[in-house]
Design a protein around this motif. Sequence first.
Motif, PDB file in Angstrom:
ATOM      1  N   ILE A 148       0.886  -1.242   0.037  1.00 27.85           N
ATOM      2  CA  ILE A 148      -0.078  -0.031  -0.010  1.00 27.85           C
ATOM      3  C   ILE A 148       0.695   1.290   0.072  1.00 27.85           C
ATOM      4  O   ILE A 148       0.454   2.109  -0.647  1.00 27.85           O
ATOM      5  N   SER A 149       1.948   1.267   0.680  1.00 32.11           N
ATOM      6  CA  SER A 149       2.780   2.450   0.979  1.00 32.11           C
ATOM      7  C   SER A 149       3.583   2.707  -0.361  1.00 32.11           C
ATOM      8  O   SER A 149       3.754   3.752  -0.881  1.00 32.11           O
ATOM      9  N   ASN A 150       3.870   1.647  -1.066  1.00 35.28           N
ATOM     10  CA  ASN A 150       4.331   1.583  -2.541  1.00 35.28           C
ATOM     11  C   ASN A 150       3.356   2.189  -3.442  1.00 35.28           C
ATOM     12  O   ASN A 150       3.906   2.993  -4.332  1.00 35.28           O
ATOM     13  N   MET A 151       2.184   1.981  -3.391  1.00 34.12           N
ATOM     14  CA  MET A 151       1.182   2.082  -4.348  1.00 34.12           C
ATOM     15  C   MET A 151       1.014   3.772  -4.174  1.00 34.12           C
ATOM     16  O   MET A 151       0.448   4.273  -4.975  1.00 34.12           O
ATOM     17  N   ILE A 152       0.740   4.168  -3.085  1.00 37.17           N
ATOM     18  CA  ILE A 152       0.465   5.743  -2.813  1.00 37.17           C
ATOM     19  C   ILE A 152       1.487   6.669  -3.015  1.00 37.17           C
ATOM     20  O   ILE A 152       1.226   7.761  -2.789  1.00 37.17           O
ATOM     21  N   ARG A 153       2.693   6.371  -3.160  1.00 40.08           N
ATOM     22  CA  ARG A 153       3.914   6.900  -3.345  1.00 40.08           C
ATOM     23  C   ARG A 153       3.622   8.159  -4.478  1.00 40.08           C
ATOM     24  O   ARG A 153       3.988   9.354  -4.030  1.00 40.08           O
ATOM     25  N   PRO A 154       3.231   7.841  -5.567  1.00 41.65           N
ATOM     26  CA  PRO A 154       3.101   9.038  -6.686  1.00 41.65           C
ATOM     27  C   PRO A 154       2.002   9.982  -6.148  1.00 41.65           C
ATOM     28  O   PRO A 154       2.139  11.102  -6.328  1.00 41.65           O
ATOM     29  N   GLY A 155       0.779   9.572  -5.676  1.00 45.31           N
ATOM     30  CA  GLY A 155      -0.105  10.432  -4.913  1.00 45.31           C
ATOM     31  C   GLY A 155       0.289  11.174  -3.770  1.00 45.31           C
ATOM     32  O   GLY A 155       0.016  12.432  -3.902  1.00 45.31           O
ATOM     33  N   THR A 156       1.374  10.827  -3.068  1.00 41.92           N
ATOM     34  CA  THR A 156       1.797  11.652  -1.788  1.00 41.92           C
ATOM     35  C   THR A 156       2.789  12.746  -2.559  1.00 41.92           C
ATOM     36  O   THR A 156       3.001  13.853  -2.075  1.00 41.92           O
ATOM     37  N   LEU A 157       3.446  11.982  -3.360  1.00 48.14           N
ATOM     38  CA  LEU A 157       4.476  13.140  -3.998  1.00 48.14           C
ATOM     39  C   LEU A 157       3.677  14.513  -4.620  1.00 48.14           C
ATOM     40  O   LEU A 157       4.220  15.452  -4.433  1.00 48.14           O
ATOM     41  N   ALA A 158       2.695  13.901  -5.197  1.00 40.94           N
ATOM     42  CA  ALA A 158       1.809  15.182  -5.925  1.00 40.94           C
ATOM     43  C   ALA A 158       1.071  15.858  -5.115  1.00 40.94           C
ATOM     44  O   ALA A 158       1.309  16.981  -5.357  1.00 40.94           O
ATOM     45  N   ILE A 159       0.350  15.378  -4.018  1.00 38.74           N
ATOM     46  CA  ILE A 159      -0.330  16.010  -3.151  1.00 38.74           C
ATOM     47  C   ILE A 159       0.563  16.942  -2.224  1.00 38.74           C
ATOM     48  O   ILE A 159       0.272  18.297  -1.964  1.00 38.74           O
ATOM     49  N   ARG A 160       1.840  16.507  -2.024  1.00 36.94           N
ATOM     50  CA  ARG A 160       2.505  17.176  -1.074  1.00 36.94           C
ATOM     51  C   ARG A 160       2.943  18.651  -1.672  1.00 36.94           C
ATOM     52  O   ARG A 160       3.032  19.741  -1.094  1.00 36.94           O
ATOM     53  N   LEU A 161       3.321  18.232  -2.944  1.00 41.62           N
ATOM     54  CA  LEU A 161       3.739  19.658  -3.792  1.00 41.62           C
ATOM     55  C   LEU A 161       2.671  20.673  -4.046  1.00 41.62           C
ATOM     56  O   LEU A 161       2.741  21.798  -3.598  1.00 41.62           O
ATOM     57  N   SER A 162       1.518  20.021  -4.732  1.00 41.16           N
ATOM     58  CA  SER A 162       0.234  21.014  -4.941  1.00 41.16           C
ATOM     59  C   SER A 162      -0.348  21.442  -3.325  1.00 41.16           C
ATOM     60  O   SER A 162      -0.482  22.692  -3.581  1.00 41.16           O
ATOM     61  N   ALA A 163      -0.373  20.747  -2.493  1.00 42.55           N
ATOM     62  CA  ALA A 163      -0.936  21.351  -1.037  1.00 42.55           C
ATOM     63  C   ALA A 163       0.008  22.332  -0.561  1.00 42.55           C
ATOM     64  O   ALA A 163      -0.621  23.371  -0.090  1.00 42.55           O
ATOM     65  N   ASN A 164       1.074  22.228  -0.561  1.00 40.42           N
ATOM     66  CA  ASN A 164       2.063  23.243  -0.086  1.00 40.42           C
ATOM     67  C   ASN A 164       2.083  24.549  -0.732  1.00 40.42           C
ATOM     68  O   ASN A 164       2.208  25.649  -0.238  1.00 40.42           O
ATOM     69  N   MET A 165       1.852  24.349  -2.067  1.00 43.22           N
ATOM     70  CA  MET A 165       1.818  25.607  -2.901  1.00 43.22           C
ATOM     71  C   MET A 165       0.498  26.321  -2.795  1.00 43.22           C
ATOM     72  O   MET A 165       0.511  27.598  -2.809  1.00 43.22           O
ATOM     73  N   ILE A 166      -0.337  25.509  -2.582  1.00 41.45           N
ATOM     74  CA  ILE A 166      -1.821  26.083  -2.350  1.00 41.45           C
ATOM     75  C   ILE A 166      -2.026  26.916  -1.112  1.00 41.45           C
ATOM     76  O   ILE A 166      -2.688  27.972  -1.018  1.00 41.45           O
ATOM     77  N   ALA A 167      -1.297  26.180  -0.122  1.00 44.13           N
ATOM     78  CA  ALA A 167      -1.741  26.688   1.071  1.00 44.13           C
ATOM     79  C   ALA A 167      -1.247  28.165   1.457  1.00 44.13           C
ATOM     80  O   ALA A 167      -1.873  29.075   2.080  1.00 44.13           O
ATOM     81  N   GLY A 168       0.165  28.429   1.055  1.00 46.36           N
ATOM     82  CA  GLY A 168       0.980  29.980   1.295  1.00 46.36           C
ATOM     83  C   GLY A 168       0.004  30.735   0.471  1.00 46.36           C
ATOM     84  O   GLY A 168      -0.491  31.772   0.682  1.00 46.36           O
TER      85      GLY A 168
END
Length: 224
Positions: A148-168
């Motif tokens: 499961i942790s392997n399968m969600i890696r692309p999602g976590t990479l994408a969400i981490r970047l977009s969420a950090n850019m949106i928040a600020g």
Amino acid sequence: MMMNLFSSFDPTSNFNVSLNWLSTLIGILIIPPMFWLIPSRLNMLWTKIIMTLHMEFKILLGNYKSQGSTLIFIALFAIILFNNFLGLFPYIFTSTSHMTMTLSLALPLWLSFMIYGWTNNTMFMLAHLIPQGTPPMLMPFMVCIETISNMIRPGTLAIRLSANMIAGHLLMTLLGNTGSMMSIYMLNVLIIVQILLLTLETAVSMIQSYVFAVLSTLYSSEVN
């Protein structure tokens, strides 16, 4: 009037074509002059950054398999950094705040790592599902958790970047919209806060592009 807090991040379209995504390519216009002029401070700074990243990624990948492999991760760092910086300028579309952009970077990388790993190093990939020293009773659960942790890696990479850019950006937008209702003294405080937030966003832009590139390098080193 905005119907929704996130509507400021929506791409607008002219003549049924969304021209906002052209902001992704503006950074390319900055690069070519550096290679045709006498080395400037900008050129020397960029060369220093590239060499530092190359040495760090070479350590993460391993010396025997790093010939040229670091270039793709340096290019990934550069394109994210340019887009994050461009998004800080007024009226420029922040493409990295959209999952369309971030998933387009993360998903092909992760898929290529998985296809290469399972095709060439199948036994190593199977062994990687069970961490060393796991008790026999917990092995089935660890396989499920690691999968499961392997399968969600692309999602976590994408969400981490977009969420950090949106928040600020969202925080700066919300504070900016309250400026018309403030007194002159509070307006001065608001401007100082906005400048501090802009400085923080500049740091976040660099950190997030670095984190994305380093995590991609680590995922690549795991399949070899």
